[in-house]
Design a protein around this motif. Structure first.
Motif, PDB file in Angstrom:
ATOM      1  N   GLU A 187       0.827  -1.212   0.000  1.00  0.00           N
ATOM      2  CA  GLU A 187       0.000   0.000   0.000  1.00  0.00           C
ATOM      3  C   GLU A 187       0.861   1.263   0.000  1.00  0.00           C
ATOM      4  OE1 GLU A 187      -3.521   2.205   2.615  1.00  0.00           O
ATOM      5  OE2 GLU A 187      -3.002   0.105   3.021  1.00  0.00           O
ATOM      6  N   LEU A 191       0.569   4.053  -2.872  1.00  0.00           N
ATOM      7  CA  LEU A 191       0.170   5.441  -2.617  1.00  0.00           C
ATOM      8  C   LEU A 191       1.193   6.408  -3.208  1.00  0.00           C
ATOM      9  CD1 LEU A 191      -1.247   5.262   1.015  1.00  0.00           C
ATOM     10  CD2 LEU A 191      -2.493   5.992  -1.043  1.00  0.00           C
ATOM     11  N   LEU A 202      -6.835   4.751  -5.122  1.00  0.00           N
ATOM     12  CA  LEU A 202      -6.081   3.503  -5.103  1.00  0.00           C
ATOM     13  C   LEU A 202      -7.015   2.405  -4.631  1.00  0.00           C
ATOM     14  CD1 LEU A 202      -3.584   1.611  -4.959  1.00  0.00           C
ATOM     15  CD2 LEU A 202      -3.134   2.578  -2.684  1.00  0.00           C
ATOM     16  N   LEU A 204      -7.374  -1.530  -3.522  1.00  0.00           N
ATOM     17  CA  LEU A 204      -6.538  -2.593  -2.967  1.00  0.00           C
ATOM     18  C   LEU A 204      -7.303  -3.902  -2.876  1.00  0.00           C
ATOM     19  CD1 LEU A 204      -4.947  -0.562  -0.028  1.00  0.00           C
ATOM     20  CD2 LEU A 204      -3.815  -1.212  -2.165  1.00  0.00           C
ATOM     21  N   CYS A 283      -4.418  11.069  -2.464  1.00  0.00           N
ATOM     22  CA  CYS A 283      -5.012   9.834  -2.970  1.00  0.00           C
ATOM     23  C   CYS A 283      -5.666   9.087  -1.818  1.00  0.00           C
ATOM     24  CB  CYS A 283      -3.939   8.962  -3.624  1.00  0.00           C
ATOM     25  SG  CYS A 283      -4.557   7.359  -4.180  1.00  0.00           S
ATOM     26  N   ALA A 285      -6.965   5.468  -0.468  1.00  0.00           N
ATOM     27  CA  ALA A 285      -6.924   4.019  -0.657  1.00  0.00           C
ATOM     28  C   ALA A 285      -8.246   3.421  -0.197  1.00  0.00           C
ATOM     29  CB  ALA A 285      -5.770   3.417   0.127  1.00  0.00           C
TER      30      ALA A 285
END
Length: 372
Positions: A187, A191, A202, A204, A283, A285
């Motif tokens: 991660e 990022l 993002l 995941l 950003c 996640a």
């Protein structure tokens, strides 16, 4: 720059298919691989590759490359030859019906058996451990049959990427904001990548389903570590970068995207003398399992009410679905609160079709998380 040609021997009679790789910087050490348009009808990555090629040649001439950077400027020669009724059909192999970005071979168990049979033991030197395990991975891949052109392409792409520390698979959506797919173990790297390319999102997932190219590489190392212990490094960061939508083929965008990718490579130690810059936007996640599709209740034409990139509330009115014969209009609403980040380019929808995606914060789905 060193050019390598990788023929695919299963080409049709009387024709030749070749995968071309461009190699910049010193070989034999760390490697980064960037491949363009595995879905061959996704054109923006190839324009980014065009600009990357020029910039990498400049950096190489300046002596600023600190490792090998491999660029595959058009990594799917099979798909590029699939012109059907006047349109390029590059997402699926017409011979088998399979998606070019699915079903990459799982090499972990075979490589693990080879390593254990060799009598080797892991050392305190994690870099040496990565080299030894990569030799087993390459041997396992070489032992797998690859009769069809599609299998040969998959094997050749994997052979080039297995020795890489960074693997970036460049794609685009139908219409979308820039976004990145990666695995949770990486991660922090993901990022950094997302911020370098100015991606607001993002996504995941440890396993999104059907073994796409990036996961076939990034998940090798966590799985080997789980079997062999912490002496196994997480030796490959692999991610998919979605370069907005398929109509975004402009030099200005492609140049900016190329510079963002180079900035990330600089952060990973592949390029010297490139100062870090502050990201243009943060950003977020979010779990890929929180990415909820907009599924159409009936056929009709789509009139979108809100633009992409908008943060929406659950139930917010995103589009009208109009039946032109019946004269009815159905409101299409956000299934969850989140970022409205992608939608279909076509403005006609069939019943049951997914035409857009909202990325929420809660993992609500399971099973296969990617579209076909």
């Amino acid at each position: 720059m060193r050019t390598q040609e990788h023929p695919l021997s299963a080409a049709p009679v009387g024709s030749v298919r070749t995968l071309t790789s461009l190699h910049f910087g010193p070989a034999g050490g760390r490697r980064a691989l960037l491949q363009c348009s595995l879905h061959a009808d996704e054109i923006p990555p190839m324009l980014v590759g065009y600009h990357l090629r020029q910039r990498l040649a400049e950096l190489e001439a300046q002596g600023r490359l600190q490792g090998e950077v491999v660029l595959l400027p058009a990594c799917n020669p099979i798909g590029l030859g699939q012109q059907v009724w006047g349109r390029l059909q590059g997402r699926f192999d017409v011979a088998s019906g399979q998606n070019f970005n699915r079903h990459y071979p799982d090499l972990v168990e075979g490589a693990l058996a080879r390593f254990q049979a060799s009598g080797q033991a892991l050392q305190d030197d994690t870099a040496a451990n990565a080299r030894a395990l990569r030799q087993c991975l390459q041997a396992e891949l070489a032992a797998r049959p690859a009769a069809s052109a599609l299998q040969q392409l998959r094997h050749q792409l994997m052979q080039l990427a297995l020795d890489a520390d960074v693997v970036l698979d460049l794609h685009c959506d139908n219409e979308a904001v820039m976004h990145v797919y990666a695995t949770p173990q990486f991660e922090a790297h993901a990022l950094q990548l997302a911020e370098c390319v100015n991606a607001p999102l993002l996504l995941l997932a440890e396993e999104s389903g059907d073994a796409p190219f990036d996961e076939a590489h990034s998940m090798i190392w966590p799985r080997l570590r789980a079997r062999l212990g912490p002496a196994v490094p997480l030796a490959c960061f692999a991610a998919t970068v979605e370069l907005r939508g398929e109509a975004e083929v402009q030099h200005e965008l492609a140049q900016a995207d190329a510079e963002g990718l180079l900035a990330f490579l600089a952060q990973q130690g592949f390029i010297s003398g490139m100062p870090a810059t502050a990201p243009a936007q943060p950003c977020r996640a979010r779990p890929l399992a929180g990415c909820i599709p907009l599924v159409m209740p009936h056929a009709g034409l789509l009139a979108w009410r809100l633009p992409l990139g908008r943060t929406v509330e659950q139930g917010e009115h995103l589009a009208d679905l109009i039946d032109p014969v019946a004269g009815t209009c159905t409101a299409i609403r956000a299934p969850v609160a989140g970022l409205f980040f992608a939608r279909e380019l076509q403005r006609w929808a069939q019943a049951g079709q997914s035409v857009g995606k909202v990325a929420g914060e809660q993992a609500l789905r399971s099973g296969k998380l990617l579209s076909a």
